[in-house]
Design a protein around this motif. Sequence first.
Motif, mmCIF file in Angstrom:
data_model
loop_
_atom_site.group_PDB
_atom_site.id
_atom_site.type_symbol
_atom_site.label_atom_id
_atom_site.label_comp_id
_atom_site.label_asym_id
_atom_site.label_seq_id
_atom_site.Cartn_x
_atom_site.Cartn_y
_atom_site.Cartn_z
ATOM 1 N N ILE A 177 0.850 -1.197 0.000
ATOM 2 C CA ILE A 177 0.000 0.000 0.000
ATOM 3 C C ILE A 177 0.881 1.242 0.000
ATOM 4 C CG2 ILE A 177 -1.808 1.257 1.242
ATOM 5 C CD1 ILE A 177 -2.445 -1.461 2.637
ATOM 6 N N GLU A 178 0.638 2.133 -0.931
ATOM 7 C CA GLU A 178 1.319 3.430 -0.965
ATOM 8 C C GLU A 178 0.265 4.528 -0.885
ATOM 9 O OE1 GLU A 178 3.992 4.001 -4.187
ATOM 10 O OE2 GLU A 178 5.184 2.201 -3.753
ATOM 11 N N LEU A 179 0.423 5.422 0.090
ATOM 12 C CA LEU A 179 -0.519 6.520 0.300
ATOM 13 C C LEU A 179 0.223 7.855 0.218
ATOM 14 C CD1 LEU A 179 -2.750 5.184 3.215
ATOM 15 C CD2 LEU A 179 -3.559 5.914 0.969
ATOM 16 N N TYR A 180 -0.286 8.737 -0.631
ATOM 17 C CA TYR A 180 0.272 10.083 -0.775
ATOM 18 C C TYR A 180 -0.805 11.085 -0.376
ATOM 19 C CZ TYR A 180 3.963 7.861 -3.534
ATOM 20 O OH TYR A 180 5.000 7.068 -3.959
ATOM 21 N N PHE A 181 -0.498 11.930 0.608
ATOM 22 C CA PHE A 181 -1.433 12.950 1.047
ATOM 23 C C PHE A 181 -0.926 14.323 0.593
ATOM 24 C CE2 PHE A 181 -2.146 9.440 3.984
ATOM 25 C CZ PHE A 181 -3.530 9.348 3.964
ATOM 26 N N ILE A 182 -1.804 15.057 -0.092
ATOM 27 C CA ILE A 182 -1.459 16.382 -0.618
ATOM 28 C C ILE A 182 -1.801 17.422 0.455
ATOM 29 C CG2 ILE A 182 -1.641 17.943 -2.569
ATOM 30 C CD1 ILE A 182 -0.777 15.035 -3.228
ATOM 31 N N ALA A 183 -0.766 18.062 0.997
ATOM 32 C CA ALA A 183 -0.964 19.065 2.053
ATOM 33 C C ALA A 183 -1.091 20.462 1.448
ATOM 34 C CB ALA A 183 0.214 19.026 3.025
ATOM 35 N N PRO A 184 -1.895 21.334 2.039
ATOM 36 C CA PRO A 184 -2.024 22.707 1.539
ATOM 37 C C PRO A 184 -0.723 23.490 1.757
ATOM 38 C CG PRO A 184 -3.186 22.460 3.615
ATOM 39 C CD PRO A 184 -2.750 21.079 3.211
ATOM 40 N N ALA A 185 -0.417 24.379 0.803
ATOM 41 C CA ALA A 185 0.820 25.148 0.889
ATOM 42 C C ALA A 185 0.865 26.032 2.122
ATOM 43 C CB ALA A 185 0.990 25.995 -0.375
ATOM 44 N N ASP A 186 -0.281 26.507 2.570
ATOM 45 C CA ASP A 186 -0.334 27.396 3.733
ATOM 46 C C ASP A 186 -0.723 26.637 5.004
ATOM 47 O OD1 ASP A 186 -2.881 26.798 2.977
ATOM 48 O OD2 ASP A 186 -3.673 28.838 3.123
ATOM 49 N N GLY A 187 -0.543 25.325 4.991
ATOM 50 C CA GLY A 187 -0.903 24.517 6.148
ATOM 51 C C GLY A 187 0.045 24.753 7.307
ATOM 52 N N PRO A 188 -0.328 24.287 8.477
ATOM 53 C CA PRO A 188 0.499 24.499 9.669
ATOM 54 C C PRO A 188 1.812 23.730 9.585
ATOM 55 C CG PRO A 188 -1.272 22.962 10.148
ATOM 56 C CD PRO A 188 -1.540 23.492 8.776
ATOM 57 N N ALA A 189 2.866 24.340 10.108
ATOM 58 C CA ALA A 189 4.168 23.669 10.161
ATOM 59 C C ALA A 189 4.114 22.557 11.211
ATOM 60 C CB ALA A 189 5.263 24.669 10.507
ATOM 61 N N ARG A 190 4.761 21.424 10.902
ATOM 62 C CA ARG A 190 4.786 20.299 11.826
ATOM 63 C C ARG A 190 6.210 19.791 11.991
ATOM 64 N NH1 ARG A 190 -0.203 19.110 9.004
ATOM 65 N NH2 ARG A 190 -1.954 18.778 10.447
ATOM 66 N N THR A 191 6.515 19.292 13.153
ATOM 67 C CA THR A 191 7.820 18.695 13.394
ATOM 68 C C THR A 191 7.853 17.282 12.803
ATOM 69 O OG1 THR A 191 7.156 17.725 15.505
ATOM 70 C CG2 THR A 191 8.022 19.992 15.550
ATOM 71 N N ILE A 192 9.056 16.714 12.698
ATOM 72 C CA ILE A 192 9.194 15.341 12.207
ATOM 73 C C ILE A 192 8.383 14.382 13.078
ATOM 74 C CG2 ILE A 192 10.814 13.440 11.874
ATOM 75 C CD1 ILE A 192 11.025 15.571 9.751
ATOM 76 N N ALA A 193 8.421 14.593 14.374
ATOM 77 C CA ALA A 193 7.673 13.725 15.290
ATOM 78 C C ALA A 193 6.174 13.792 15.019
ATOM 79 C CB ALA A 193 7.966 14.110 16.740
ATOM 80 N N GLU A 194 5.683 14.967 14.677
ATOM 81 C CA GLU A 194 4.258 15.120 14.387
ATOM 82 C C GLU A 194 3.885 14.418 13.088
ATOM 83 O OE1 GLU A 194 3.079 19.362 16.506
ATOM 84 O OE2 GLU A 194 4.172 19.400 14.595
ATOM 85 N N TRP A 195 4.753 14.528 12.068
ATOM 86 C CA TRP A 195 4.488 13.812 10.813
ATOM 87 C C TRP A 195 4.493 12.298 11.053
ATOM 88 C CZ3 TRP A 195 2.195 16.314 7.248
ATOM 89 C CH2 TRP A 195 2.518 17.626 6.920
#
Length: 317
Positions: free
Chosen positions: A267-285
């Motif tokens: 399974i491969e999943l790609y999620f398209i995030a908005p350009a102005d979306g909130p910044a997230r840390t690596i841990a959050e991703w």
Amino acid sequence: MSMRTRIFELTDERGVLRTSIAVTLVISSLGIGFGLFSGSFSIVFDGVYSLIDASMSLLSLVAVNLIMSYATTKGLSRKLRERFSMGFWHLEPMVLGLNGTLLISAAVYAFVTAIGSLLEGGRDLEFGWAIVYAVITVIACASIAIVEARANHRINSEFVRLDIKGWIMSTGITGALLIAFLIGFAVQGTQWQWISPYIDPAVLAIVCLLIIPLPVSTVRQALADIFLVTPVDLKEHVDTVAQAFVEKHGFISYRAYVARVGRSREIELYFIAPADGPARTIAEWDALRDEIGDLVGDKSPDRWLTVVFTGDPEWAE
């Protein structure tokens, strides 16, 4: 538990296949020996067929060992792991497809041989020895098919499932031969003795027509896995999970790519995030990846899940 018991452990996929190989080799030896002694080509063929089945079971066992060693990171050399970094799941549909094709080919060959024997006037046999062989083989084939079927309720292995079909086919072929031999033996010295040379090939031809379709579904599924045909049920599940995930976390959209390769689910999943979306840390991703992994489910060693977050749709195409 002794070493012999562990080798033939019926709660393990590999143990079931080892047991099948051992029994098949014994039956093959009996078939070739009794066939040559009684003058029955059908029995010789039955023995050779069993030998082919044993070789395919051995190949299945090798594939299972490689797949399980890679999935559990045990018993696999570093060099082999580096050479096959994507695992060995692709071997399963290849072996299943080859195995099913050989079983069909063997049955087709037996059918053609039986028709040829009918056209040539049949074949005279030593029915006494032929009956002895057929009784022993029918009991052995039916017993191992039942034992494997019960074991596979827990194991749920495609390799074992196809092996069971092979034993069913062997039971059917030899059972038909037993009926033929009994009828041939009964008509000796009667006015119906002239039909005895035709009984064996006629029954064998009928049985072959009945058992040829048995491995067809396995070959069809193996080809679907080899060509990476998307499983509809898995794709629907992943789409449902991914769409809910997009709506919950405010992503624009997603792309899902799904394939089944043997026992693995890729399974491969790609999620398209908005350009102005909130910044997230690596841990959050990574926490988001863990969440989608839990939602997809089936956290077994045979699941290959890739989750990518990107703001550029081209990376998902």
